[in-house]
Design an enzyme around this catalytic site. Sequence first.
Site, PDB file in Angstrom:
ATOM      1  N   HIS A   1      10.420   6.927 -10.631  1.00 45.64           N
ATOM      2  CA  HIS A   1       9.819   7.788  -9.606  1.00 45.64           C
ATOM      3  C   HIS A   1      10.454   9.149  -9.476  1.00 45.64           C
ATOM      4  O   HIS A   1      10.002   9.957  -8.665  1.00 45.64           O
ATOM      5  CB  HIS A   1       9.886   7.120  -8.232  1.00 45.64           C
TER       6      HIS A   1
ATOM      7  N   LYS B   1       5.960  16.016   4.712  1.00 44.22           N
ATOM      8  CA  LYS B   1       6.623  15.216   3.686  1.00 44.22           C
ATOM      9  C   LYS B   1       8.096  15.113   4.075  1.00 44.22           C
ATOM     10  O   LYS B   1       8.540  15.818   4.986  1.00 44.22           O
ATOM     11  CB  LYS B   1       6.485  15.881   2.312  1.00 44.22           C
ATOM     12  N   ARG B   2       8.834  14.234   3.425  1.00 46.34           N
ATOM     13  CA  ARG B   2      10.272  14.171   3.710  1.00 46.34           C
ATOM     14  C   ARG B   2      10.912  15.549   3.528  1.00 46.34           C
ATOM     15  O   ARG B   2      10.483  16.337   2.697  1.00 46.34           O
ATOM     16  CB  ARG B   2      10.939  13.152   2.775  1.00 46.34           C
TER      17      ARG B   2
ATOM     18  N   LYS C   1      11.718  20.094  -2.138  1.00 51.90           N
ATOM     19  CA  LYS C   1      10.356  20.245  -1.610  1.00 51.90           C
ATOM     20  C   LYS C   1      10.153  21.621  -0.975  1.00 51.90           C
ATOM     21  O   LYS C   1       9.032  22.027  -0.689  1.00 51.90           O
ATOM     22  CB  LYS C   1      10.045  19.136  -0.615  1.00 51.90           C
TER      23      LYS C   1
ATOM     24  N   THR D   1       1.849  12.416  -3.510  1.00 54.35           N
ATOM     25  CA  THR D   1       0.586  11.764  -3.165  1.00 54.35           C
ATOM     26  C   THR D   1      -0.001  12.417  -1.919  1.00 54.35           C
ATOM     27  O   THR D   1      -1.211  12.336  -1.692  1.00 54.35           O
ATOM     28  CB  THR D   1       0.759  10.252  -2.911  1.00 54.35           C
TER      29      THR D   1
ATOM     30  N   LYS E   1      -4.062  13.330  -0.691  1.00 54.21           N
ATOM     31  CA  LYS E   1      -4.698  13.057   0.604  1.00 54.21           C
ATOM     32  C   LYS E   1      -5.342  14.329   1.154  1.00 54.21           C
ATOM     33  O   LYS E   1      -6.448  14.281   1.721  1.00 54.21           O
ATOM     34  CB  LYS E   1      -3.666  12.510   1.600  1.00 54.21           C
TER      35      LYS E   1
END
Length: 789
Positions: A332, A521-522, A527, A629, A633
């Site tokens: 992952h 998101k986290r 990120k 992901t 969405k």
Amino acid sequence: MDIENIKKIMEIEALVHFAKNLNECNVHEKYFVLSKSLMAEVVPRWNKSNNKFKGERKAYYFSAEFLMGRALSNNIINLSFKSDILNLLDELGMNFNNIEEAEEDAALGNGGLGRLAACFLDSAATLDYPLYGYGIRYQYGLFKQAIEDGFQIETADNWLEHGDPWSIENRDEAVIVSYSDQNVLAIPFDTPIIGYGGNTINTLRLWKSESLVSLDFEKFNNYEYDASVKQKNDAENISKVLYPNDMDREGKKLRLRQQYFFVSASLQDLVRKYKKSHTTINDFSKFHSIQLNDTHPAVAIPELMRILTIQETIEWDKAWQIVTETFSYTNHTILAEALEEWPIELYKELLPNIYKIIEKINIKLKEQLIHKGISSKNIYQYEIISSHNNIRMAYLSIYGSHSVNGVARLHTEILKDTQLNNWYRIYPEKFNNKTNGITQRRWLLLSNPELSDLITELLGSDGWITDLKQIKVLEKYKDDEYVLNRFLDIKNTKKKQLAEYIKKHEGIEIDPNSLFDIQIKRFHEYKRQFLNALHILDLYFRIKENPNLDRVPQTFIFGGKAAPGYFRAKAIIKFINDIKNLIDEDPDVRDKLKVVFATNYRVTYGEKLFPAADLSEQISTAGKEASGTGNMKFMLNGALTIGTYDGANVEIVEEAGEENNFIFGLRVEDIKEIEDSYDPIYYYENVEGLKRVMDTLIDGTFNDAGTGFYRELYDSIIHGSHNSKPDAYFILKDFESYRDAQIKANTAYKDKLSWAKMCWMNLVNAGKFSSDRTVEDYANEIWHIKKHK
Ligand SMILES: *Cc1c(COP(=O)(O)O)cnc(C)c1O
């Protein structure tokens, strides 16, 4: 279904469980009795579904995380009970929304990896595949987040406080898990996974740890009260919390206990059941395919070797063949800190028998490497036990599996070319890609019924619910003003609904006519929420300088949790909240620019946020986000991506068209080229506005309450730290290109119809990103299981 029966069971449950009449129940009790009454409908079908797969080959998803969210609405939809239940509740004078909101999320996971597991279970059951989840029934899920003075505060997530009507405790099937210093009971709790249409109901089996002896009677009698329950507490601690803090050795040991706990219990369960109907264990791999969700369950490889060679006395090579045929492994991430390694001394201390098996696996690996012509000086590159005396769980997983997959095309290529290139060279046939997906049942049908209805109406069928590719047909409406206006109306409705929810939960008013720009998101440096924040602050200063800046008002919404020990991520949360306050207090700007922090982001909050988004922020440093992901969405709900060429974004724009999204920034190849000579100071000094926003961290504009958060964050970009280079995620380098993309997006938003057309092109091309497609690919190419209607 028999609605009168549901009503009757609700009344009985209220009586026997709470000693109340139905109308006297509080909202939690109403949720409980309604759910239990549905279980009465589900259980007979569940048994029937289990029977139809008897004797067949099955697949098992081993995962430390299952981020399930709520069950009630999802189950009602998948059972097609929605209108009947709404009518019944009407008749009973109950409000479905209130009952729905009384359910706690099952947040037994961190983020994408855990949510993927949940989407896969939904897809497999819907497609009538026998796929069973195995994991841990944590008493406390992922912490709850609050924000105080801009800082993240964590509290325990007591999700079981009001009971869990959806699981069945099955003490008959308890097993014992043994460590060097402890034997504990593993009690299975089974939750039905109801496929859409209700034909197949699979099982998520989660293990709870208990003590073999709950009270040391002698000690208690001897007034040693704490000591009398020590064994009980020690055992229960194993399934107490998701990801206990592992900064120190005791925490690490507990995590290792957890991994071995659920893996050993699950394998014992499978072997025991298998032996009931088979005389030899030799064919175990013909009936079982086990997917390892990352390396957290990798200890399953030596554990199955232990069971086969020691318990079942099979010779080593035959056992190894069974093991490698049984397991497959999903990688992952390529982030170095997430590639799990365990010090051998911890294994030796806690799991000495397992350690011996790992040593032997490593010896056999070396023999095979020599056989494959790897020179002895290169063997260290592959050893499962590293020269630093760590067990490399990824290497154990690759060697012990017949399949190794990445989670998006770009990610798999990076694995093959760089991260795992040595392994790819010797086992090319093991490597394959399975681009992630999401279930359209939860992420469109449940969370956006308005858009779902429009799709069904235009298609003249609801076939898309189980075959998302069908929505491609709707591309013909891309220039149809009537359809595009319908889409815009629905988007507006979802934005108003979100605005109400945010008013209620955050106490903030937002304007549904503004551009909703969402990053949820986290919190992680890669990120790059920090890049988003710097841009907002730059925009603030630009509006101050030029009040007539020609822009559509924009609302920036953030949501996400930072790991409790990840101080830099917490600093970024604080920074965002400080920017929010600066803007709110400034009458010159606050009508043009708004920042919202959506507190305690989780699946349920996501269900309100994704449908209301205009812009989806997917701005990770290229090469770092394996798939994502959340991006899917948003796409499915008709939001445009502002993002980098990373993870599944690459495939999203390939499907929807680059012209319908806002792609910016460095690509993987660019980073390779510049990384050795990269100097963020150059950009800090030369990109207009960048120094101005960076310096707010150190010039007193903001106050981090003496934590040193801001200085540390600043230094990490400008100077680097002991373990990382300055601006390791290329935030300053990508800033200008991000700002340009933001300007393009804001400008494009002015033309409502052309914006809607771009949204529509994203929505109708989202078919590939259904987890139904992903699960089909796993089932056909890795698990080799058959559908059974
Ligand atoms: C989908 C989802 C994620 C994953 O989001 P990414 O943007 O892919 O990191 C994380 N948390 C929740 C609650 C989700 O629903």
